[in-house]
Design a protein around this motif. Structure first.
Motif, mmCIF file in Angstrom:
data_model
loop_
_atom_site.group_PDB
_atom_site.id
_atom_site.type_symbol
_atom_site.label_atom_id
_atom_site.label_comp_id
_atom_site.label_asym_id
_atom_site.label_seq_id
_atom_site.Cartn_x
_atom_site.Cartn_y
_atom_site.Cartn_z
ATOM 1 N N CYS A 76 0.839 -1.197 0.000
ATOM 2 C CA CYS A 76 0.000 0.000 0.000
ATOM 3 C C CYS A 76 0.878 1.252 0.000
ATOM 4 O O CYS A 76 1.771 1.383 0.838
ATOM 5 N N ALA B 297 -1.129 7.877 -2.943
ATOM 6 C CA ALA B 297 -1.435 8.325 -4.304
ATOM 7 C C ALA B 297 -0.524 9.480 -4.718
ATOM 8 O O ALA B 297 -0.296 9.701 -5.903
ATOM 9 N N PRO C 299 3.089 7.412 -6.020
ATOM 10 C CA PRO C 299 2.645 6.067 -6.418
ATOM 11 C C PRO C 299 3.706 5.301 -7.201
ATOM 12 O O PRO C 299 3.542 4.994 -8.386
ATOM 13 N N THR D 124 2.559 1.640 -8.350
ATOM 14 C CA THR D 124 1.350 1.590 -9.175
ATOM 15 C C THR D 124 1.473 2.381 -10.471
ATOM 16 O O THR D 124 0.805 2.069 -11.456
ATOM 17 N N ARG D 125 2.362 3.405 -10.493
ATOM 18 C CA ARG D 125 2.452 4.229 -11.694
ATOM 19 C C ARG D 125 3.872 4.477 -12.185
ATOM 20 O O ARG D 125 4.075 4.980 -13.285
ATOM 21 N N GLU E 63 -1.413 -1.148 -4.321
ATOM 22 C CA GLU E 63 -2.546 -0.225 -4.357
ATOM 23 C C GLU E 63 -2.090 1.132 -3.837
ATOM 24 O O GLU E 63 -1.205 1.193 -2.978
ATOM 25 N N ALA E 64 -2.700 2.207 -4.363
ATOM 26 C CA ALA E 64 -2.357 3.571 -3.926
ATOM 27 C C ALA E 64 -3.601 4.242 -3.352
ATOM 28 O O ALA E 64 -4.694 4.106 -3.906
ATOM 29 N N TYR E 65 -3.430 4.978 -2.248
ATOM 30 C CA TYR E 65 -4.557 5.566 -1.529
ATOM 31 C C TYR E 65 -4.386 7.071 -1.330
ATOM 32 O O TYR E 65 -3.267 7.558 -1.163
ATOM 33 N N ALA E 66 -5.516 7.764 -1.291
ATOM 34 C CA ALA E 66 -5.525 9.199 -1.009
ATOM 35 C C ALA E 66 -5.342 9.445 0.484
ATOM 36 O O ALA E 66 -5.768 8.648 1.330
ATOM 37 N N HIS F 23 -1.605 3.507 6.061
ATOM 38 C CA HIS F 23 -1.863 2.993 4.711
ATOM 39 C C HIS F 23 -2.144 1.489 4.757
ATOM 40 O O HIS F 23 -3.003 0.985 4.030
ATOM 41 N N ASP G 108 -5.647 16.263 -0.372
ATOM 42 C CA ASP G 108 -5.291 15.084 -1.150
ATOM 43 C C ASP G 108 -4.463 15.518 -2.346
ATOM 44 O O ASP G 108 -4.784 16.498 -3.017
ATOM 45 N N ALA H 34 -2.917 14.134 -5.902
ATOM 46 C CA ALA H 34 -2.833 13.093 -6.928
ATOM 47 C C ALA H 34 -1.706 13.486 -7.879
ATOM 48 O O ALA H 34 -1.610 14.642 -8.307
#
Length: 454
Positions: free
Chosen positions: A291, A294, A297, A300-301, A358-361, A386, A432, A434
């Protein structure tokens, strides 16, 4: 109802570290010398690290003995407790069982001393008198300051500037244990001065702080460099967590369907997950979840590529998921997760499908942290929150699917020095972040000239 706390006696403290490299279907690609493009050898690393750690870095032996003087210090807080989160389960109304391994009982309040003590021990054995390091949120700096104090070494910490100001009591903690702490970027190194000249208002980053610490260590024969995450030997030292958890889950009469940890560089995730991934490689069905924020990331990215571990390009080239060595993350409160790269071992396990990310705000993470604090009582560090959010999401997903799962996560630290973050969340001031797509493109440009993984 099963026990709430599952405890092991001191005699159950692991006497060996588990090296996942021995069991991986694909070993990570070699670390490269930035000048030659050839694999880095022990002589290249000797100015920075004691030879025993270099040998651990490249070892493919399954188990490596833990020196008794290291185990003696670890006994101050290990084995750590495993909790069944009965009250969290009730708060969620879930049919799943949730367990967490709690590393916040260490003197520094996190999992980080597991490797800090080992690194300080090997450095002292080789005759070094001083360690230099970086720290993001201050967890690692605290751990190394503690280890150096217990083993009689000097400690210099370059603390990411945004965290230096957000978390002043982390600095106080390090100084109480005798460390010298400066905000990074600083005026004390060429790398720091160059960053300040280019951006006088730089909030700093782990990449920048690493450049400063590496420059410091490389310039003094009495000094070794110590790193709190990413490298193989650091992740190795953390596997005491997962080894204990395996034994404690057996005491609970359960085995996890899902194993969860937060990821910045990857040390606490690896510490819990690697011994369970050995079981997964052996045929057990386990969903292993990393985890991340976001706002940063990486898994994830970020592309999988060779990149520098630091902004100043002083380190070797590491094969990892990366957002680019010049990436400066947003000033989220989970400072320990604000790093542009992820450990090569974890990056390879993601590539091989043994780990998913997984990525979270930030606001979602803090909402889960408050839910956890209100049920289990422990106020978690923003980084660990997280993993809590991942566990809650996993439990709710199981309920939606009409199944019961056994979920295990690593609560790698407490949040007692993070109350400003909770103030911001409770007052509705938490933003948040992103990561924009153009930042991903910029990262690709930054690593374009570098060698490519096979």
């Amino acid at each position: 109802m099963t026990e709430t706390k599952l405890l092991l006696p001191e005699s159950a403290l692991p006497d060996r570290w588990y090296n996942i490299a021995a069991d991986m279907p694909n070993r990570p690609q070699p670390v490269l010398h930035p000048g030659t493009g050839q694999p880095v050898g022990p002589d290249d690393l000797a100015p920075l690290f004691p030879m025993e750690l270099i040998l651990q870095e490249v070892s493919d032996t399954s188990e490596i003995p833990i020196p008794e003087p290291v185990r003696e210090i670890l006994r101050l807080w290990r084995p750590t407790p495993l909790f069944r989160a009965h009250r969290l389960e009730q708060a969620l109304g879930t049919n799943s069982r949730i367990f967490y391994k709690y590393e916040g009982v260490s003197p520094a309040g996190s999992h980080k001393p597991n490797t800090g003590v080992a690194q300080a021990y090997y450095s002292k054995q080789e005759g070094r008198e001083r360690l230099a390091t970086e720290t993001g949120a201050g967890q690692w700096g605290s751990a190394l300051a503690l280890a150096c104090r217990l083993l009689g070494l000097e400690c210099k910490v370059y603390m990411v500037k945004v965290s230096f100001h957000q978390k002043p009591y982390r600095r106080s903690m390090m100084e109480t244990w005798g460390a010298s702490v400066v905000a990074s970027p600083s005026e004390e190194t060429q790398a720091g001065r160059a960053i300040i000249e280019a951006d006088p208002d730089s909030p700093g980053s782990l990449g920048i702080a690493i450049s400063e610490a590496v420059e410091d260590a490389a310039g003094r024969e009495d000094t070794a460099y110590a790193l709190g995450s990413v490298l193989n030997h650091v992740l190795l030292h953390q596997t005491v967590i997962g080894q204990e958890a395996l034994a404690q889950m057996e005491l609970a009469g359960a085995f996890p369907d899902v194993v969860i940890g937060c990821v910045g560089g990857g040390s606490n995730f690896a510490g819990l997950a690697f011994p369970f991934i050995r079981e997964k490689i052996g045929g057990k069905e386990i969903d292993v979840v990393a985890c991340e924020p976001a706002a940063c990331p990486t898994l994830t990215r970020g592309p999988f590529a060779y990149d520098f571990g630091d902004t100043g390009q002083l380190t070797p080239l590491v094969p990892m998921h990366t957002l680019g060595h010049d990436f400066v993350p947003a000033g989220i409160h989970a400072g320990g997760l604000r790093y542009h790269g992820v450990a090569p071992l974890i990056s390879q396990l993601v590539l091989d499908g043994l780990v998913r990310a997984e990525a979270y705000a930030q606001n979602d993470v803090f909402a889960s942290a408050v839910t956890f604090a209100g049920s289990e009582g422990i106020i978690p560090a923003p980084e660990s929150a997280h993993a809590i959010h991942g566990a809650i999401m996993s439990a709710l997903a199981a309920d939606d699917e009409g199944v019961e799962r056994t979920i295990l996560f690593n609560l790698s630290g407490h949040g007692h020095f993070d109350m400003a973050a909770y103030d911001d969340y409770l007052a509705g001031r938490l933003e948040d972040f992103a990561l924009p797509e153009d930042e991903i493109r910029r990262a690709l440009v930054a690593i374009e000239p570098l060698p490519k993984p096979v």
